[in-house]
Write a protein that holds these residues in place. Sequence first.
Motif, short mmCIF file in Angstrom:
data_model
loop_
_atom_site.label_atom_id
_atom_site.label_comp_id
_atom_site.label_asym_id
_atom_site.label_seq_id
_atom_site.Cartn_x
_atom_site.Cartn_y
_atom_site.Cartn_z
N SER A 1 45.49 32.52 44.01
CA SER A 1 44.98 33.16 42.81
C SER A 1 46.06 34.02 42.16
O SER A 1 46.24 34.00 40.94
CB SER A 1 43.76 34.02 43.15
OG SER A 1 43.25 34.62 41.99
N PRO B 1 41.41 34.31 37.40
CA PRO B 1 41.97 34.45 38.75
C PRO B 1 41.99 35.88 39.25
O PRO B 1 41.92 36.11 40.45
CB PRO B 1 43.39 33.88 38.62
CG PRO B 1 43.67 33.78 37.19
CD PRO B 1 42.39 33.73 36.47
N ILE C 1 38.63 36.32 40.76
CA ILE C 1 38.59 35.60 42.04
C ILE C 1 39.33 36.38 43.11
O ILE C 1 38.87 36.50 44.25
CB ILE C 1 39.19 34.19 41.88
CG1 ILE C 1 38.28 33.34 40.99
CG2 ILE C 1 39.38 33.52 43.22
CD1 ILE C 1 38.88 32.01 40.60
N ALA C 2 40.48 36.95 42.75
CA ALA C 2 41.26 37.74 43.70
C ALA C 2 40.49 38.97 44.16
O ALA C 2 40.50 39.32 45.34
CB ALA C 2 42.59 38.15 43.08
#
Length: 63
Positions: free
Chosen positions: A19, A39, A42-43
């Motif tokens: 990510s 991302p 997501i991280a």
Amino acid sequence: MKLILMFVLVAAMVVLFFSGFFVGMLKERYGKNLLILVPVCIALVMFNIIWALTELAKSARWQ
């Protein structure tokens, strides 16, 4: 159970790494863009999963 916990932890770290790599690629190609938020989110989720797994590992139930 500890083996499963370590496997999920490693998988979360790999997703977190890729990510971050994806964020770097997006910044290089497109500059600052709202697409970078995907991302990053997501991280953050994967970081929270890693943190939760390490806290679960401290419990006697997961030993």
